[in-house]
Design a protein around this motif. Structure first.
Motif, PDB file in Angstrom:
ATOM      1  N   UNK A   1       2.085   9.282  -6.257  1.00  0.00           N
ATOM      2  CA  UNK A   1       2.528  10.665  -6.076  1.00  0.00           C
ATOM      3  C   UNK A   1       3.699  10.987  -7.000  1.00  0.00           C
ATOM      4  N   UNK A   2       4.645  10.067  -7.133  1.00  0.00           N
ATOM      5  CA  UNK A   2       5.836  10.311  -7.955  1.00  0.00           C
ATOM      6  C   UNK A   2       5.493  10.487  -9.425  1.00  0.00           C
ATOM      7  N   UNK A   3       4.419   9.835  -9.872  1.00  0.00           N
ATOM      8  CA  UNK A   3       4.034   9.955 -11.275  1.00  0.00           C
ATOM      9  C   UNK A   3       3.205  11.202 -11.559  1.00  0.00           C
TER      10      UNK A   3
ATOM     11  N   UNK B   1       3.228  18.978  -6.105  1.00  0.00           N
ATOM     12  CA  UNK B   1       3.992  20.191  -5.797  1.00  0.00           C
ATOM     13  C   UNK B   1       3.036  21.367  -5.654  1.00  0.00           C
ATOM     14  N   UNK B   2       2.093  21.472  -6.575  1.00  0.00           N
ATOM     15  CA  UNK B   2       1.089  22.530  -6.526  1.00  0.00           C
ATOM     16  C   UNK B   2       0.274  22.429  -5.237  1.00  0.00           C
TER      17      UNK B   2
ATOM     18  N   UNK C   1       0.817  -1.210   0.000  1.00  0.00           N
ATOM     19  CA  UNK C   1       0.000   0.000   0.000  1.00  0.00           C
ATOM     20  C   UNK C   1       0.848   1.256   0.000  1.00  0.00           C
ATOM     21  N   UNK C   2       1.894   1.264   0.821  1.00  0.00           N
ATOM     22  CA  UNK C   2       2.788   2.427   0.887  1.00  0.00           C
ATOM     23  C   UNK C   2       3.492   2.627  -0.451  1.00  0.00           C
ATOM     24  N   UNK C   3       3.973   1.535  -1.044  1.00  0.00           N
ATOM     25  CA  UNK C   3       4.659   1.648  -2.334  1.00  0.00           C
ATOM     26  C   UNK C   3       3.713   2.158  -3.424  1.00  0.00           C
TER      27      UNK C   3
ATOM     28  N   UNK D   1      -8.754  14.162  -9.790  1.00  0.00           N
ATOM     29  CA  UNK D   1      -8.792  14.726 -11.145  1.00  0.00           C
ATOM     30  C   UNK D   1      -7.408  15.054 -11.709  1.00  0.00           C
ATOM     31  N   UNK D   2      -6.661  15.895 -11.001  1.00  0.00           N
ATOM     32  CA  UNK D   2      -5.368  16.327 -11.544  1.00  0.00           C
ATOM     33  C   UNK D   2      -4.374  15.174 -11.676  1.00  0.00           C
ATOM     34  N   UNK D   3      -4.224  14.380 -10.619  1.00  0.00           N
ATOM     35  CA  UNK D   3      -3.201  13.323 -10.643  1.00  0.00           C
ATOM     36  C   UNK D   3      -3.435  12.309 -11.760  1.00  0.00           C
TER      37      UNK D   3
END
Length: 241
Positions: free
Chosen positions: A23-25, A31-32, A15-17, A95-97
């Motif tokens: 988030x990394x993708x 950042x925003x 789950x953590x991975x 939405x954004x991610x």
């Protein structure tokens, strides 16, 4: 007991991975969102009077656009005027991610920025005409107008093309049900801006081509069924004798 603890730890680790990978993708999205968290905290330390004047100075109202258009078009996207940061954290993740995952950071940013800038200029131009013909007070030319809603609406619009049929049409119907009614009930320049942003996002369909298959909410169920069938299991997860 140890086996159970091991499986629990293994599940938690996966789950953590998965969260870290998500988030990394979407570096631009988070950042925003981090910057919005910082500015939200800063606003809480301002007095009400100072906060209003501060946000007005960073607003995309007619007065500020006439004086320093580029500066306020950028700075206005880092402040929230209404709503909670946690609510936007959910909207950015939903939405954004996903849009940034599919389109890539540059194309995602292009959609968000394009919707924000074009919808702002169009809605403010209409406001100028409304003031000129007496449909709006002159004080509205210097109102507080900051936030991220135009960019969010634009990305929500382009997300329509990232969803498989027939879910795409259901999503679009829901989107229009959110943004269109205010134009009839209590129309304002921000309502016009939101609808314009959605339209801009929908017009960005060419940017979504060649970026993988459309998302289908039933895919996980199909994959699970395929895996069970491959292992020779029935619908209840039992292997035939």
């Amino acid at each position: 007991m140890r086996a159970m603890e091991y499986r629990t730890g293994e599940t938690a680790g996966r789950g953590v991975r998965a969260v870290v990978s998500w988030v990394r993708r979407a570096p631009g999205t988070y950042l925003w969102l981090t910057l919005l968290f910082g500015t939200t905290v800063a606003l809480r330390h301002m007095t009400p009077g100072f906060e209003t004047e501060f946000l007005r100075a960073h607003s995309t109202n007619v007065h500020e656009l006439a004086v320093r258009p580029v500066a306020v078009l950028v700075s206005s996207t880092f402040w929230l005027d209404g709503g909670t940061w946690s609510g936007y954290a959910v909207l950015y993740t939903v939405l954004h991610a996903p849009a940034e995952h599919r389109l890539g950071t540059l194309r995602w940013l292009g959609v968000a920025a394009g919707a924000h800038v074009l919808a702002t200029l169009f809605s403010q131009a209409l406001l100028v005409r409304a003031v000129h013909y007496g449909y709006a007070p002159e004080s509205s030319l210097d109102t507080v107008d900051v936030g991220v809603s135009y960019a969010l609406a634009g990305v929500a619009g382009v997300a329509t093309h990232l969803i498989a049929r027939p879910w795409r049409y259901m999503y679009l119907a829901g989107l229009l049900a959110i943004y269109l009614p205010p134009l009839w009930t209590s129309p304002g320049f921000t309502d016009v801006g939101h609808v314009t942003s959605v339209g801009i996002g929908l017009a960005c369909r060419p940017l979504t081509r060649g970026h993988g298959p459309a998302w289908d909410p039933l895919d996980p169920l199909r994959h699970a069924h395929t895996r069970r069938a491959g292992r020779g299991e029935d619908a209840g997860g039992n292997r035939p004798e």
